[in-house]
Design a protein around this motif. Structure first.
Motif, mmCIF file in Angstrom:
data_model
loop_
_atom_site.group_PDB
_atom_site.id
_atom_site.type_symbol
_atom_site.label_atom_id
_atom_site.label_comp_id
_atom_site.label_asym_id
_atom_site.label_seq_id
_atom_site.Cartn_x
_atom_site.Cartn_y
_atom_site.Cartn_z
ATOM 1 N N PRO A 139 6.065 7.777 1.993
ATOM 2 C CA PRO A 139 7.394 8.595 2.288
ATOM 3 C C PRO A 139 7.466 9.736 0.939
ATOM 4 N N VAL A 140 7.108 9.323 -0.158
ATOM 5 C CA VAL A 140 7.122 10.355 -1.372
ATOM 6 C C VAL A 140 6.134 11.427 -1.153
ATOM 7 N N GLN A 141 4.901 11.143 -0.622
ATOM 8 C CA GLN A 141 3.983 12.006 -0.551
ATOM 9 C C GLN A 141 4.546 13.015 0.565
ATOM 10 N N LEU A 142 4.982 12.410 1.690
ATOM 11 C CA LEU A 142 5.368 13.532 2.788
ATOM 12 C C LEU A 142 6.721 14.213 2.699
ATOM 13 N N ALA A 143 7.376 13.671 1.555
ATOM 14 C CA ALA A 143 8.717 14.567 1.130
ATOM 15 C C ALA A 143 8.182 15.448 0.230
ATOM 16 N N LYS A 144 7.199 15.405 -0.553
ATOM 17 C CA LYS A 144 6.633 16.603 -1.225
ATOM 18 C C LYS A 144 5.850 17.318 -0.282
ATOM 19 N N ARG B 114 5.115 9.334 9.328
ATOM 20 C CA ARG B 114 4.794 8.323 8.355
ATOM 21 C C ARG B 114 4.249 6.974 9.171
ATOM 22 N N GLY B 115 3.069 6.428 8.474
ATOM 23 C CA GLY B 115 2.764 5.501 9.321
ATOM 24 C C GLY B 115 1.222 5.169 9.161
ATOM 25 N N GLU B 116 0.653 4.036 9.710
ATOM 26 C CA GLU B 116 -0.694 3.483 9.462
ATOM 27 C C GLU B 116 -1.533 4.602 10.205
ATOM 28 N N ALA B 117 -2.440 4.906 9.642
ATOM 29 C CA ALA B 117 -3.636 5.873 10.582
ATOM 30 C C ALA B 117 -3.846 5.019 11.887
ATOM 31 N N LEU B 118 -4.312 3.912 11.878
ATOM 32 C CA LEU B 118 -4.817 3.216 12.863
ATOM 33 C C LEU B 118 -3.787 3.316 14.216
ATOM 34 N N ASP B 119 -2.487 2.769 13.592
ATOM 35 C CA ASP B 119 -1.348 2.737 14.656
ATOM 36 C C ASP B 119 -1.022 4.005 15.064
ATOM 37 N N PHE B 120 -1.281 4.987 14.393
ATOM 38 C CA PHE B 120 -0.943 6.655 15.014
ATOM 39 C C PHE B 120 -2.035 6.917 15.854
ATOM 40 N N LEU B 121 -3.100 6.702 15.618
ATOM 41 C CA LEU B 121 -4.287 7.113 16.389
ATOM 42 C C LEU B 121 -4.108 6.264 17.865
ATOM 43 N N ALA B 122 -3.480 5.159 17.890
ATOM 44 C CA ALA B 122 -3.440 4.215 18.911
ATOM 45 C C ALA B 122 -2.564 4.946 20.067
ATOM 46 N N SER B 123 -1.739 5.669 19.741
ATOM 47 C CA SER B 123 -0.648 6.238 20.330
ATOM 48 C C SER B 123 -0.818 7.811 20.482
ATOM 49 N N ALA B 124 -1.883 8.595 19.914
ATOM 50 C CA ALA B 124 -1.776 9.950 19.800
ATOM 51 C C ALA B 124 -2.624 10.348 21.082
ATOM 52 N N GLU B 125 -2.160 11.519 21.423
ATOM 53 C CA GLU B 125 -3.189 12.364 22.401
ATOM 54 C C GLU B 125 -4.461 12.786 21.712
ATOM 55 N N ARG C 100 0.764 -1.401 -0.074
ATOM 56 C CA ARG C 100 -0.005 -0.056 -0.118
ATOM 57 C C ARG C 100 0.902 1.319 0.007
ATOM 58 N N SER C 101 2.032 1.276 0.618
ATOM 59 C CA SER C 101 2.849 2.361 0.718
ATOM 60 C C SER C 101 3.453 2.480 -0.940
ATOM 61 N N ALA C 102 3.825 1.381 -1.415
ATOM 62 C CA ALA C 102 4.390 1.580 -2.813
ATOM 63 C C ALA C 102 3.206 2.180 -3.524
ATOM 64 N N ALA C 103 1.934 1.577 -3.363
ATOM 65 C CA ALA C 103 1.013 2.180 -4.303
ATOM 66 C C ALA C 103 0.643 3.645 -4.241
#
Length: 224
Positions: free
Chosen positions: A81-86, A101-112, A4-7
């Motif tokens: 990473p290409v999108q984020l570099a842009k 950079r990361g999965e949305a669900l993983d990020f949400l799990a550890s976010a404030e 998915r990242s490559a896509a």
């Protein structure tokens, strides 16, 4: 590399940077639809300057940059990473942006918690709402808004669907999953996960131009 990242890297390479200015001369702006200078703006998020707002699938960062100029602490997460570099290249002079950079669900799990969470043709479109909606609800402050936009569902094609991203004439397209439901089903799904003031509507395409496909706009508020 994650397929998915490559896509999404492939998708990013096929898209130009956002224009330098829009039709009214603004250097940053918020856009919910697939059409330029069309549809509602950041007011959909009911933001108060100084709050933290999260973009799920922030891409090249144009909406985040606009929220930063409004005084928000604008946080974005994306798989590519290409999108984020842009995003870092284009908006290097904009203060208040935070990119991950990361999965949305993983990020949400550890976010404030956030003052608003949104997704514009982003990760909320490409994640099972049975997983995404409770994860978003848990990281919204009481009374905060969740909003998302995506393509309307094709009649009869509901649930998990496949999106194909071209990778050139000599390669098979990359495949990512998306979740489509009838417009009237989205408020039901949102209420099932604790949201209130739930709405979903199709924003019509601009009156000019040949393309007639509208944009699904979904909005809800976390219970106080």
């Amino acid at each position: 590399m994650d397929t998915r990242s490559a896509a999404w890297d492939t998708y990013s390479k096929s898209k130009p940077h956002r224009r330098t200015v829009n039709s009214v001369g603004e250097t940053t702006w918020f856009n919910w639809t697939q059409y330029p200078d069309h549809g509602p703006g950041a007011g959909q998020l009911a933001l108060v300057p100084g709050g933290r707002v999260l973009d799920l699938g922030c891409g090249s960062g144009g909406n985040l940059a606009h929220l930063s100029t409004l005084g928000m602490h604008a946080v974005g997460v994306d798989l590519s990473p290409v999108q984020l570099a842009k995003a870092r290249e284009r908006w290097s002079g904009v203060a208040g942006m935070e990119l991950h950079r990361g999965e949305a669900l993983d990020f949400l799990a550890s976010a404030e918690p956030f003052a608003a969470i949104y997704s514009v043709f982003g990760a909320a479109y490409f994640t099972d709402p049975a997983l995404m909606l409770p994860a978003v609800f848990a990281k919204l402050r009481p009374g905060a808004v969740f909003a998302m936009s995506q393509q309307p569902a094709v009649e009869g094609c509901y649930g998990c669907q496949a999106s194909y991203i071209p990778r050139g004439p000599d390669e098979d397209p990359a495949v990512v999953k998306r979740w489509d439901y009838p417009v009237e089903e989205w408020p039901v799904l949102l209420r099932e996960h604790g949201f209130r003031d739930c709405s979903a509507r199709i924003l019509p395409a601009p009156a000019t131009g040949k393309r007639r496909l509208g944009t699904l706009m979904v909005r809800a508020v976390r219970e106080d």
